[in-house]
Write a protein that holds these residues in place. Structure first.
Motif: not given
Length: 168
Positions: A30, A50, A100, A104, A121-123, A126-127, A129
């Motif tokens: 990440w 990505s 969020s 990021m 969450v890995q990436f 994704r926040f 969203a």
């Protein structure tokens, strides 16, 4: 409600985390996938992957309309402070929007390293969203509490901004 509806995914994922070797196979994966602040403001649309660094083939843009909605809502929290619904949900939405966006960005690496489930969450992107959803809640309050003529003017500006952004 959301946690309950998504429990079919996250319950087994958390319960069986010790049986997967994700963190051993891709340690700190990440860390290479934080979008830059400029990518959140504007990035070309794409459907790629990505990549480490700012040369991603996918867009991480929050959206100019969503950013405008948040910028309009902050001073309106003061104007509509007597309206408990707007103050409570507006503050909640703006807080989680800012949180969020913070999660990021690379400045949040200490948070990612010290909170145990955040790296799950890995990436970081994704926040995105969460940020877009929170801005839509704020937009609904703007529609509810602003007089119609101000909404029409704001909508005209956002449509013009989106059109200009599309061709830039």
């Amino acid at each position: 409600l959301g946690l309950g509806l998504s429990a079919f995914f996250w319950t087994p994922a958390l319960a069986e985390k010790q049986h997967i070797i994700y963190e051993q196979a891709l340690p700190g994966f990440w860390k290479d996938h934080f979008p830059t602040f400029s990518q959140l403001i504007h990035s070309p649309w794409g459907y790629g992957l990505s990549q480490p660094g700012p040369d991603d083939a996918i867009s991480f843009q929050i959206g100019l309309t969503q950013i405008l909605v948040i910028l309009l809502a902050v001073p309106l929290l003061i104007v509509f402070r007597r309206k408990k619904e707007f103050l409570t949900l507006g503050t909640f939405s703006i807080f989680f929007f800012v949180l969020s966006v913070f999660l990021m960005l690379k400045v949040s690496i200490p948070v990612w390293e010290n909170l145990p489930l955040v790296s799950f969450v890995q990436f970081p992107a994704r926040f995105l969203a969460v940020a877009v959803f929170m801005s839509s809640i704020i937009a609904s309050f703007l529609v509810k509490y602003l007089p119609f003529n101000k909404i029409a003017a704001a909508k005209t500006i956002t449509i013009a901004g989106d059109a200009i952004d599309e061709f830039v």
